[in-house]
Design an enzyme around this catalytic site. Structure first.
Site, PDB file in Angstrom:
ATOM      1  N   TYR A  97      -7.608   1.938  -3.469  1.00  0.00           N
ATOM      2  CA  TYR A  97      -6.401   2.031  -2.989  1.00  0.00           C
ATOM      3  C   TYR A  97      -5.654   3.493  -2.649  1.00  0.00           C
ATOM      4  O   TYR A  97      -5.064   3.824  -2.040  1.00  0.00           O
ATOM      5  CB  TYR A  97      -5.718   1.093  -4.182  1.00  0.00           C
ATOM      6  CG  TYR A  97      -4.014   1.472  -4.063  1.00  0.00           C
ATOM      7  CD1 TYR A  97      -3.512   2.165  -5.031  1.00  0.00           C
ATOM      8  CD2 TYR A  97      -3.283   0.789  -3.293  1.00  0.00           C
ATOM      9  CE1 TYR A  97      -2.314   2.716  -5.186  1.00  0.00           C
ATOM     10  CE2 TYR A  97      -1.934   1.244  -3.261  1.00  0.00           C
ATOM     11  CZ  TYR A  97      -1.529   1.887  -4.273  1.00  0.00           C
ATOM     12  OH  TYR A  97       0.121   2.182  -4.304  1.00  0.00           O
ATOM     13  N   LYS A 103      -4.342   5.894   0.233  1.00  0.00           N
ATOM     14  CA  LYS A 103      -3.036   6.580   0.478  1.00  0.00           C
ATOM     15  C   LYS A 103      -3.149   8.042   0.955  1.00  0.00           C
ATOM     16  O   LYS A 103      -2.404   8.448   1.710  1.00  0.00           O
ATOM     17  CB  LYS A 103      -2.156   6.342  -0.907  1.00  0.00           C
ATOM     18  CG  LYS A 103      -1.751   4.902  -1.260  1.00  0.00           C
ATOM     19  CD  LYS A 103      -0.713   4.677  -0.084  1.00  0.00           C
ATOM     20  CE  LYS A 103       0.074   3.199  -0.546  1.00  0.00           C
ATOM     21  NZ  LYS A 103       0.750   2.672   0.550  1.00  0.00           N
ATOM     22  N   SER A 109       2.194   7.126  -2.876  1.00  0.00           N
ATOM     23  CA  SER A 109       1.888   6.534  -4.270  1.00  0.00           C
ATOM     24  C   SER A 109       1.596   8.226  -4.968  1.00  0.00           C
ATOM     25  O   SER A 109       0.609   9.096  -4.485  1.00  0.00           O
ATOM     26  CB  SER A 109       1.026   5.687  -4.720  1.00  0.00           C
ATOM     27  OG  SER A 109       0.633   5.500  -5.717  1.00  0.00           O
TER      28      SER A 109
HETATM   29  C1  WQD Z   1       0.794   1.479 -16.373  1.00  0.00           C
HETATM   30  C2  WQD Z   1       0.164   1.757 -17.527  1.00  0.00           C
HETATM   31  C3  WQD Z   1      -1.893   0.890 -18.048  1.00  0.00           C
HETATM   32  C4  WQD Z   1      -0.974  -3.092 -17.880  1.00  0.00           C
HETATM   33  C5  WQD Z   1      -0.665   1.696 -10.379  1.00  0.00           C
HETATM   34  C6  WQD Z   1      -0.754   2.367  -8.983  1.00  0.00           C
HETATM   35  C7  WQD Z   1       0.486   2.888  -8.619  1.00  0.00           C
HETATM   36  C8  WQD Z   1       1.682   1.837  -8.347  1.00  0.00           C
HETATM   37  C9  WQD Z   1       1.542   1.150  -9.913  1.00  0.00           C
HETATM   38  C10 WQD Z   1       1.811   0.339  -6.520  1.00  0.00           C
HETATM   39  C11 WQD Z   1      -1.129   1.949 -17.763  1.00  0.00           C
HETATM   40  C12 WQD Z   1      -0.902   0.273 -18.697  1.00  0.00           C
HETATM   41  C13 WQD Z   1      -0.959  -1.966 -17.858  1.00  0.00           C
HETATM   42  C14 WQD Z   1      -1.210  -3.953 -19.195  1.00  0.00           C
HETATM   43  C15 WQD Z   1      -1.335  -1.807 -20.108  1.00  0.00           C
HETATM   44  N1  WQD Z   1       1.210   0.967  -7.456  1.00  0.00           N
HETATM   45  N2  WQD Z   1      -1.000  -1.285 -18.836  1.00  0.00           N
HETATM   46  N3  WQD Z   1      -1.220  -3.024 -20.051  1.00  0.00           N
HETATM   47  O1  WQD Z   1      -1.940   1.971 -12.862  1.00  0.00           O
HETATM   48  O2  WQD Z   1      -0.044   3.497 -13.574  1.00  0.00           O
HETATM   49  O3  WQD Z   1      -0.276   2.696 -11.178  1.00  0.00           O
HETATM   50  O4  WQD Z   1       0.355   0.643 -10.051  1.00  0.00           O
HETATM   51  O5  WQD Z   1       2.956   0.713  -6.266  1.00  0.00           O
HETATM   52  O6  WQD Z   1       0.373   3.350  -7.284  1.00  0.00           O
HETATM   53  O7  WQD Z   1      -1.764   3.524  -9.177  1.00  0.00           O
HETATM   54  O8  WQD Z   1       0.341   1.126 -13.262  1.00  0.00           O
HETATM   55  O9  WQD Z   1       1.532  -0.724 -14.189  1.00  0.00           O
HETATM   56  O10 WQD Z   1      -0.848  -0.989 -13.878  1.00  0.00           O
HETATM   57  O11 WQD Z   1      -0.256   0.615 -15.496  1.00  0.00           O
HETATM   58  O12 WQD Z   1      -1.347  -1.321 -21.241  1.00  0.00           O
HETATM   59  O13 WQD Z   1      -1.614  -5.210 -18.988  1.00  0.00           O
HETATM   60  O14 WQD Z   1       0.284   0.433 -18.307  1.00  0.00           O
HETATM   61  O15 WQD Z   1      -3.278   1.309 -18.706  1.00  0.00           O
HETATM   62  O16 WQD Z   1      -1.497   3.182 -18.701  1.00  0.00           O
HETATM   63  P1  WQD Z   1      -0.419   2.207 -12.855  1.00  0.00           P
HETATM   64  P2  WQD Z   1       0.203  -0.026 -13.957  1.00  0.00           P
END
Ligand code: WQD
Length: 346
Positions: A151, A155, A126
């Site tokens: 997490y 990785k 990731s």
């Molecule tokens: C994306 C953006 C949040 C939810 C993680 C892991 C990565 C992968 C995907 C597994 C961020 C914003 C989110 C919400 C929001 N994991 N957000 N409101 O954190 O970039 O990555 O998940 O495959 O390895 O690191 O993904 O989708 O959680 O967030 O504003 O209700 O959306 O703050 O900026 P992230 P995410």
């Protein structure tokens, strides 16, 4: 038959990869303990591949059970290791579970692979291993920073384990794929993301809000140093991601036999903000989403997106689907779930 063991094969990315493997002439063998996936995915996979998929319901940290897969099945040409927990938020709450499963399952798989003389491995990593990079876009040579969550650290440890085995001249020929943000669903509407409980990730939260399962989406932070104040990510369609795994496996089988671990970024190469993602979802689905801009989420990286030249030049792969395609397919999947009576997952 070119059999490929797919651990976590009933999961979000695993299930989409099973379909692409089948379409490329491989015979996927699904291994999953269904702790974070649904058995109903298997019916969808059998329908999509019109094949009687071999499925083993087991925990990948159980070496004896995992060895049975290798014993039962004929010539296995490779293993793709997806089986891992993947919630950043949950890993902070329950670190031991993450270390035991994410690292333990890879240690076990590598041991069983060596016992049966299997050398070809595709490992699911990731972009979280980069932390908050100093320079963008990130290349595979961008230095890793201290992980922002257990997490992310699991990785990093798994990647290091593979590198150490290669340095020890173990008979291992590995490709490590660093996913950026996987989103969307298979255009058939048969498979997609099935988060259990309240989704941590952005796109399932968007689709569940649009479906009325959630009150409103909170955009975590509107005061970042980005064009519109919301975080920037590289969102990649899960079907493009799945196709990259087939390319990776094809590539490994063409390489010389010395041990290696080749790392590739898998993204689109474009940074997209949360608000842009929301607006794209609304536009392609002709919907108005209920959202507010709230406080930042602790641990969030402000901006990250990939340089994807290496996957293009070496694997001959690049993302073909656009953000709008992913948002259309994600919403199609959510409406299919509603039709099938899948209310909020537990
Ligand atoms: C994306 C953006 C949040 C939810 C993680 C892991 C990565 C992968 C995907 C597994 C961020 C914003 C989110 C919400 C929001 N994991 N957000 N409101 O954190 O970039 O990555 O998940 O495959 O390895 O690191 O993904 O989708 O959680 O967030 O504003 O209700 O959306 O703050 O900026 P992230 P995410």
């Amino acid at each position: 038959m070119k059999k490929v063991i797919v651990t976590g094969g009933a999961g979000f990315i695993g299930s989409h990869t099973v379909v692409e493997l089948f379409e490329a002439g491989y015979t996927p063998v699904v291994v999953d303990d269904f702790s974070n996936s649904h058995r109903s995915v298997l019916d969808a996979l059998r329908a999509l591949t019109s094949a009687d998929l071999a499925v083993y319901d087991l925990d990948c940290t159980d070496a004896e059970k995992l060895a049975e897969v290798f014993r039962d099945d004929g010539h296995i040409c490779g293993a793709i290791h997806f089986a891992a927990y993947k919630s950043v938020v949950e890993s902070v709450r329950a670190p031991r579970k993450y270390y035991a499963n994410n690292i333990g399952s890879l240690v076990t798989l590598l041991g069983v692979m060596q016992e049966f003389g299997l050398e070809n491995l595709v490992f699911s990593s990731s972009c979280t291993v980069y932390g908050q990079p100093d320079a963008l876009p990130v290349t595979e040579a961008t230095p890793l920073q201290r992980a922002q969550s257990p997490y992310g650290f699991t990785k990093q440890v798994c990647e290091q384990l593979i590198d150490d085995l290669v340095d020890a001249k173990s008979p291992l020929r590995a490709v490590t794929l660093r996913y950026f943000n996987p989103i969307g669903a298979h255009p058939s509407g048969q498979i997609g993301e099935l988060p259990i409980g309240v989704p941590d990730n952005l796109v399932p939260y968007i689709t569940q809000t649009a479906a009325g399962l959630r009150e409103t989406l909170t955009v975590f932070g509107g005061d970042y140093a980005t064009p519109d104040g919301s975080c920037v990510r590289d969102y990649i369609h899960v079907v493009d991601l799945a196709k990259a795994h087939v390319k990776a496996l094809d590539w490994i089988t063409t390489q010389k036999s010395e041990p290696f671990n080749e790392v590739f970024n898998l993204g689109t190469g474009e940074g997209v903000s949360v608000l842009e993602a929301v607006r794209t979802f609304e536009a392609v689905n002709d919907l108005k989403l209920n959202y507010t801009v709230g406080a930042r989420r602790p641990g969030d990286v402000e901006k990250i997106y990939a340089n994807v030249d290496k996957a293009r030049d070496v694997l001959g792969w690049r993302a073909e689907l656009r953000l709008g395609d992913a948002m259309r397919d994600a919403w199609n999947w959510q409406t299919t779930l509603a039709q099938r009576g899948f209310a909020k997952q537990r």
